[in-house]
Structures are given as C-alpha cells and as structure tokens.
Enzyme design. Structure first.
Site, PDB file in Angstrom:
ATOM      1  N   TRP A   5      -2.747   7.057 -19.845  1.00 37.57           N
ATOM      2  CA  TRP A   5      -3.514   8.294 -20.075  1.00 37.57           C
ATOM      3  C   TRP A   5      -4.961   8.196 -19.604  1.00 37.57           C
ATOM      4  CZ3 TRP A   5      -1.649   9.744 -25.730  1.00 37.57           C
ATOM      5  CH2 TRP A   5      -0.341  10.237 -25.649  1.00 37.57           C
ATOM      6  N   HIS A  42      -5.776  -2.862 -13.579  1.00 37.74           N
ATOM      7  CA  HIS A  42      -5.626  -1.552 -12.935  1.00 37.74           C
ATOM      8  C   HIS A  42      -6.769  -1.375 -11.935  1.00 37.74           C
ATOM      9  CE1 HIS A  42      -5.540   2.736 -12.259  1.00 37.74           C
ATOM     10  NE2 HIS A  42      -4.293   2.717 -12.713  1.00 37.74           N
ATOM     11  N   GLU A  54       0.912  -0.856  -7.468  1.00 42.87           N
ATOM     12  CA  GLU A  54       0.241   0.442  -7.371  1.00 42.87           C
ATOM     13  C   GLU A  54      -0.671   0.458  -6.140  1.00 42.87           C
ATOM     14  OE1 GLU A  54       0.138   2.520 -11.465  1.00 42.87           O
ATOM     15  OE2 GLU A  54      -1.741   1.484 -11.140  1.00 42.87           O
ATOM     16  N   SER A  86       1.181   8.370  -8.052  1.00 44.95           N
ATOM     17  CA  SER A  86       1.709   9.707  -7.752  1.00 44.95           C
ATOM     18  C   SER A  86       3.202   9.871  -8.047  1.00 44.95           C
ATOM     19  CB  SER A  86       1.396  10.088  -6.294  1.00 44.95           C
ATOM     20  OG  SER A  86       0.000  10.176  -6.120  1.00 44.95           O
ATOM     21  N   GLY A  91      -1.002  10.842 -14.117  1.00 42.66           N
ATOM     22  CA  GLY A  91      -1.045  12.297 -14.314  1.00 42.66           C
ATOM     23  C   GLY A  91       0.171  12.891 -15.011  1.00 42.66           C
TER      24      GLY A  91
HETATM   25  P1  PGA Z   1      -0.997   8.613 -11.043  1.00 39.48           P
HETATM   26  O1  PGA Z   1      -1.698   7.291 -11.643  1.00 39.48           O
HETATM   27  O2  PGA Z   1       0.422   8.621 -11.518  1.00 39.48           O
HETATM   28  O3  PGA Z   1      -1.804   9.754 -11.600  1.00 39.48           O
HETATM   29  O4  PGA Z   1      -1.094   8.503  -9.555  1.00 39.48           O
HETATM   30  C1  PGA Z   1      -0.996   6.083 -11.675  1.00 39.48           C
HETATM   31  C2  PGA Z   1      -1.867   4.997 -12.259  1.00 39.48           C
HETATM   32  O5  PGA Z   1      -3.080   4.980 -12.015  1.00 39.48           O
HETATM   33  O6  PGA Z   1      -1.351   4.113 -12.976  1.00 39.48           O
END
Ligand code: PGA
Length: 253
Positions: free
Chosen positions: A12, A97, A167, A213, A235
């Site tokens: 979040w 992250h 990621e 995404s 998101g």
């Molecule tokens: P996102 O973020 O799904 O909004 O692209 C993923 C994340 O940062 O873990």
C-alpha cells in the site's frame, strides 16, 4: 520442484489513512475468497499495522510490513525493528523495494543485513530486486550482481525463508510490464542463480514473485509463467474488489 502456494501480496506504500483502511476491510472482509492455494496479505504503513491487524477479519489475511531497520534497538530515530514487528506478530516484511532504495538510501548490503535481522525473528523477508530502465535489454547482469551482494553473508537456512520479488524499476507504477516470456526467463534465472549461490533445495524453497504494473487483466497470465510463485502488487491492491479478484484467480492457476 515441489508444488507451492501462490503469493498475492499488496504493497500500500504511502497510501490510505485510518478511514480508508476501515473502509477497505469493511468491503474485503465480506468478499468471498477461496484461498486454499494462496497466501495473501497487505502492507500498510507502519503506523497502521496494528489497526490493520485488528480490522482484518479473515484469519487467512496476512498483514505485512513495508520495511525494517537492520538494527534491533538503540539510537536509530525513525526506524522500526524486526523485534517490534515480531512483537506485533507480523510474519512477512518487504525489504529493498526500489522506493526505499531511492528515497531511504538502502543498498544491497543493507538489504542483506535486513534479511539477517528478520530471519532471526522468524519473519519472512520479501526481497525486492529489479533492473533500471537503462538495463532493460539485458537485466540478468544487474540481477545477478544484486543477488550476489544481498546474499553474500546469508546462511542457507536464512535464504530459504526468503521470497524474492522481481520488480523491474521501469515497470513499477508505469502501466508497462516485461513480456511474459521475459518474466518467465527472469524468474528461472533468479532460481538458477540462487541454486548456484546456495543449492537446489534452498532455490526450490524460495518463492519468486513478479511485481510492477500487475492488475486484474494481466495477473493470471503472469501467474501461469514457470517459476513465478506470486505477485507483489501496488496500485491494484488498494482496491478490495480488484485484489480479491486477483486472489481468486491465483487460487485456480
Ligand atoms: P505497482 O507497484 O503494482 O503499482 O506497479 C508495484 C510495487 O511497487 O511493488
């Protein structure tokens, strides 16, 4: 490889205040979730961990932390320790992250120290790695380097408690994702690299997630890729109906 559960984990970030968390769980708690084959959870900001733990009514909902300090106690203003997360009974914590790397200065060495801090308290680290846009054409070199540095001082029994979230930095919040083939190749590469760094047993125990995404339209296709054990979602995890839909999909792939 042994069959493992899929992970659907929501990050979040710096979203949601008290009223939004109340409203999220009011809806989410009532939604049907068939989660026999799924481990799922949400990571609110630290100030709302306790509130989220109280508001979640489904026993299967995990509440995760977004970050942790490498230190356990002392003069470290603004930090949260693994010991404190354990005190709240938090079972998973995101580390490394790209946003904590960018805005809070955490590097791969620091991520390694956080693995030690968390695993000492039996909290599973969700270790994020990912290439920059400039490394997009050939991400493997960057990812190998990240894994080698992060896991340099980690023991096999600590590594096997980790999840690794792939990621790509350019995919986070951009609406763009790598091709399905690229996600599969990269997840396989991560598994192979962990096998080289440790051994096959450790590599097979580690859950490999994709993040960047992910939404209700692409979740299923990504989950079907070999070596992808789950999703880390920003998101789309803010909306209880969307994330419940993704959890249901994950239960059936
Ligand atoms: P996102 O973020 O799904 O909004 O692209 C993923 C994340 O940062 O873990």
């Amino acid at each position: 490889m042994t069959q493992r559960k899929k992970y659907i984990l929501g990050n979040w970030k710096l979203h949601k205040q008290s009223k939004d968390i109340i409203s999220f769980f009011k809806t989410f708690n009532k939604l049907p979730i068939s989660n026999k084959n799924v481990i799922y959870g949400f990571a609110p900001t630290h100030v709302y961990l306790d509130k989220a733990l109280k508001l979640k009514k489904k026993a299967t909902t995990n509440i995760l932390a977004q970050d942790v300090s490498c230190e356990l106690e002392g003069s470290y203003t603004g930090q949260i320790s693994a010991k404190q997360l354990k005190d709240l009974k938090i079972a998973y914590c995101i580390i490394g992250h790209s946003e904590t790397r960018q805005f809070l200065g955490c590097d791969d060495v620091c991520v390694g120290k956080k693995i030690v801090a968390l695993t000492n308290y039996q909290i599973k680290p969700i270790v994020c790695i990912g290439e920059k846009a400039s490394q997009k054409r050939n991400p493997q070199r960057a990812l190998k380097q990240q894994l080698e540095t992060i896991f340099k001082h980690i023991k096999p029994e600590q590594a096997s408690q980790c999840l690794i979230a792939y990621e790509p930095i350019w995919a986070i919040g951009s609406g763009e994702t790598p091709s399905l083939n690229r996600i599969k190749e990269t997840a396989t590469f991560i598994r192979q690299t962990m096998k080289k760094l440790f051994n096959g047993i450790v590599a097979n125990k580690i859950g490999i997630l994709y993040g960047g995404s992910v939404d209700t339209t692409n979740a299923k296709h990504i989950l079907l890729q070999r070596n992808v054990d789950g999703l880390l979602i920003g998101g789309a995890s803010l909306d209880p109906k969307k994330i419940a839909q993704i959890i249901r999909v994950a239960n059936h792939v």
